[in-house]
Design a protein around this motif. Structure first.
Motif, short mmCIF file in Angstrom:
data_model
loop_
_atom_site.label_atom_id
_atom_site.label_comp_id
_atom_site.label_asym_id
_atom_site.label_seq_id
_atom_site.Cartn_x
_atom_site.Cartn_y
_atom_site.Cartn_z
N ILE A 137 30.08 52.89 30.94
CA ILE A 137 29.66 54.47 30.95
C ILE A 137 30.68 55.34 30.29
CG2 ILE A 137 29.24 56.51 32.47
CD1 ILE A 137 28.52 54.81 34.63
N LEU A 138 31.85 55.27 30.29
CA LEU A 138 32.82 55.99 29.65
C LEU A 138 32.80 55.52 28.10
CD1 LEU A 138 35.85 56.25 31.93
CD2 LEU A 138 34.19 58.01 31.28
N ALA A 139 32.48 54.32 27.85
CA ALA A 139 32.35 53.89 26.38
C ALA A 139 31.34 54.28 25.71
CB ALA A 139 32.40 52.30 26.29
N ILE A 140 30.14 54.16 26.42
CA ILE A 140 28.64 54.67 26.04
C ILE A 140 28.96 56.26 25.69
CG2 ILE A 140 26.55 55.14 26.37
CD1 ILE A 140 26.43 52.42 27.83
N THR A 161 41.51 67.29 23.15
CA THR A 161 41.80 67.35 24.37
C THR A 161 42.03 65.77 24.89
OG1 THR A 161 39.28 67.26 25.15
CG2 THR A 161 40.08 69.16 24.82
N VAL A 162 42.55 65.93 26.19
CA VAL A 162 42.83 64.65 26.88
C VAL A 162 41.91 63.76 27.02
CG1 VAL A 162 43.89 63.61 28.62
CG2 VAL A 162 45.23 65.36 27.78
N TRP A 163 40.63 64.71 27.50
CA TRP A 163 39.49 63.95 28.02
C TRP A 163 38.90 63.19 26.60
CZ3 TRP A 163 36.82 61.66 31.47
CH2 TRP A 163 35.45 61.47 31.28
N HIS A 164 38.81 64.09 25.40
CA HIS A 164 38.13 63.28 24.35
C HIS A 164 38.99 62.22 23.78
CE1 HIS A 164 35.94 66.87 22.85
NE2 HIS A 164 35.24 66.41 23.79
N GLY A 165 40.51 62.09 24.10
CA GLY A 165 41.41 60.95 24.03
C GLY A 165 41.03 59.63 24.71
N VAL A 166 40.72 60.06 26.19
CA VAL A 166 40.40 59.11 27.08
C VAL A 166 38.97 58.50 26.20
CG1 VAL A 166 39.66 58.51 29.11
CG2 VAL A 166 41.59 60.08 28.88
N LEU A 167 38.20 59.15 26.18
CA LEU A 167 36.75 58.73 25.68
C LEU A 167 36.90 57.86 24.52
CD1 LEU A 167 34.28 61.45 26.67
CD2 LEU A 167 34.44 59.30 27.77
N SER A 168 37.67 58.32 23.47
CA SER A 168 37.79 57.66 22.37
C SER A 168 38.46 56.27 22.45
CB SER A 168 38.48 58.27 21.30
OG SER A 168 39.97 58.68 21.50
N VAL A 169 39.33 56.19 23.43
CA VAL A 169 40.17 54.92 23.60
C VAL A 169 39.02 53.95 24.14
CG1 VAL A 169 41.80 53.76 25.00
CG2 VAL A 169 42.30 55.88 23.86
N PHE A 170 38.18 54.24 25.19
CA PHE A 170 37.28 53.51 25.42
C PHE A 170 36.09 53.05 24.54
CE2 PHE A 170 38.56 55.03 29.81
CZ PHE A 170 38.61 54.11 30.52
N ALA A 171 35.82 54.11 23.65
CA ALA A 171 34.69 53.90 22.60
C ALA A 171 35.29 52.96 21.66
CB ALA A 171 34.38 55.04 21.95
N LYS A 172 36.65 53.07 21.30
CA LYS A 172 37.40 52.21 20.28
C LYS A 172 37.13 50.82 20.42
CE LYS A 172 41.13 54.07 18.77
NZ LYS A 172 42.42 54.45 18.31
N TYR A 173 37.69 50.53 21.76
CA TYR A 173 37.73 49.12 22.38
C TYR A 173 36.36 48.41 22.38
CZ TYR A 173 42.57 49.23 22.00
OH TYR A 173 43.96 49.17 21.47
N ALA A 174 35.40 49.41 23.12
CA ALA A 174 34.12 48.94 23.18
C ALA A 174 33.38 48.57 21.87
CB ALA A 174 33.21 49.88 24.03
#
Length: 113
Positions: free
Chosen positions: A21-24, A93-106
């Motif tokens: 969900i976070l990766a999408i 933001t930290v939230w965008h950083g977290v989402l970008s990490v999940f999206a990056k590896y997905a």
């Protein structure tokens, strides 16, 4: 021991639900240019190298070459930490950083398939 295994099972079940969900969500925001998934081509190569180094580590552990396996695992962890730091540095933001990490590896996993 049963309680510990239930806890780990619940943790993996939650990860199995929330990581896609976070990766999408991160991929959609990256597509809309609201967050930066890959900073540059070097960031893409670093992320790819961090995932690629996990495969020989698993092979080394399977063949009982523990010293090589641990050294490759540490290398992979260091590369992942550098990649995560780059993602947090670029995004606002930290939230965008977290989402970008999940999206990056997905996204990298989808390209590898």
């Amino acid at each position: 021991m049963n309680n510990l295994s239930e806890t780990f099972g619940l943790m993996f079940a939650l990860l199995a639900v929330f990581v896609p969900i976070l990766a999408i969500y991160g991929s959609v925001l990256g597509y809309k240019r609201r967050l930066v998934v890959y900073e540059s081509r070097a960031d893409l190569n670093l992320t790819c190298l961090s995932l690629i180094s996990m495969v020989p580590s698993g092979i080394a552990f399977a063949t009982e070459s523990y010293r090589l396996g641990w050294s490759l695992l540490v290398l992979s962890a260091v590369l992942i930490a550098i990649s995560v730091r780059r993602a947090f540095r670029v995004n606002r933001t930290v939230w965008h950083g977290v989402l970008s990490v999940f999206a990056k590896y997905a996204l990298l996993g989808l390209v590898a398939l």
